[in-house]
Design an enzyme around this catalytic site. Sequence first.
Site, PDB file in Angstrom:
ATOM      1  N   CYS A 201       0.822  -1.214   0.000  1.00 50.40           N
ATOM      2  CA  CYS A 201       0.000   0.000   0.000  1.00 50.40           C
ATOM      3  C   CYS A 201       0.857   1.265   0.000  1.00 50.40           C
ATOM      4  O   CYS A 201       0.470   2.281  -0.586  1.00 50.40           O
ATOM      5  CB  CYS A 201      -0.905   0.021   1.232  1.00 50.40           C
ATOM      6  SG  CYS A 201      -2.152  -1.277   1.287  1.00 50.40           S
ATOM      7  N   MET A 202       2.011   1.222   0.665  1.00 41.07           N
ATOM      8  CA  MET A 202       2.821   2.431   0.851  1.00 41.07           C
ATOM      9  C   MET A 202       3.798   2.688  -0.289  1.00 41.07           C
ATOM     10  O   MET A 202       4.634   3.586  -0.185  1.00 41.07           O
ATOM     11  CB  MET A 202       3.581   2.341   2.179  1.00 41.07           C
ATOM     12  CG  MET A 202       2.672   2.403   3.396  1.00 41.07           C
ATOM     13  SD  MET A 202       3.564   2.571   4.959  1.00 41.07           S
ATOM     14  CE  MET A 202       4.418   0.997   5.056  1.00 41.07           C
TER      15      MET A 202
END
Length: 416
Positions: free
Chosen positions: A406-407
């Site tokens: 996600c990051m």
Amino acid sequence: MSWSVDSEVGRLRVVMVHQPGLEHRRTLPWNKDALLFDDVLDIEEARPEHKQFSMLLASHGAEVLFLADLLKEVCRDRDARGCVYREVLGEEVLARFDPKDIHPYQLISGLPERTESAEHFRVEPLPNLYFSRDAAFGVPGAIVISHPYWPARQREARLVNSIFRRHPRCAEARVYDGLLRDPAATVEGGDVQVVDERTVLVGVGERTNDAGADHLAAFLFANTPVRRVLKLHIPANRVFMHLDTILTFVDRQQVLTMPYLWERPELYADVARLAARQCADLRFEYRGPSPEMLAQPSRLQVVTPGGVESQYDNALEGLAAVGAIDPARTVLVAGAPSEHASPVEHVIEALREQWNDGANAFALKPGQVMGYSCNDRTGRALERAGVEVVPFKGSELVRGRGGARCMTMPLDRSPA
């Protein structure tokens, strides 16, 4: 340079991230739900954790670009800054104040307006932006700007699009923003995974809809080497908000995924009923996903330029049938079935680690992934399967309910 992501697991060359900042000081227990957060971050802890994460990416050979730096560099030119403000905020918002009163970073951190009696935001903060994966995503031969589902995240995509259109590092990259202009389509990067140069997997659920997947497929078929789009329908619920919260690639044809989710979804319904009964016994309203929704089987559609080629009622079996994965090498969150007293106990442990993004692995190269160190059972399962795990601490970062994949927004990977 021309960027391309031809595989989920090709060696990472260039990646963009965003370090949490002032925008998280605008997140309160009373507004966190509207900002799509389940908790409030301690930013003084989250920033060092993110710095360590970024340093690990760099130490493994990736060039790490910071979104805030790219924004600052673009906005040094006054004319470019004005264009960015108009594209990101819109004329209606800009008309409420003098653009000279806003610093470029306030497009991210928000612009509060204080009066004698109250405070409100002229520009809302973007605390979700450190989950940079969702605003845009790389595919073979292009960078695609997302069209996020929730209004709280739509400005993120406009911001990334405006930066990529103007920064000299992106001059030779093909940037496609047609999804952003399609009101019927929603697509977020957490739902898109590149199997190989000719195959892209798209999760259809809470954040990405069928119209978005079809729009993306039409672009890929017309402009890239991609010839198959695999549409995988998942439960449309926040607990499975993106495909990468329940399935990620860790090596060529090898995935990490939730146990029993594909072949026995009724087990998840059983756990939901158990939790609902416990809540009722304690005179508390059950707020989890409905058992009926969880019991629905997954579906996989194979879409080619000629239309829907085939369909499978069990998505994982379908991925194996089309050669996207090798089912014999699949790794399960929270370990192997033999390590648990029963399938229900396995599902419970997997849901606990999935809450901390146990399934959200991020490949640095084939067979080497990053993940939170707290997911120890999943980490051991990966290592037993021959996958090297690069762990990092993220007790504050994970409060936003996102992991290593996600990051990160990979912009360039070598072929797998």
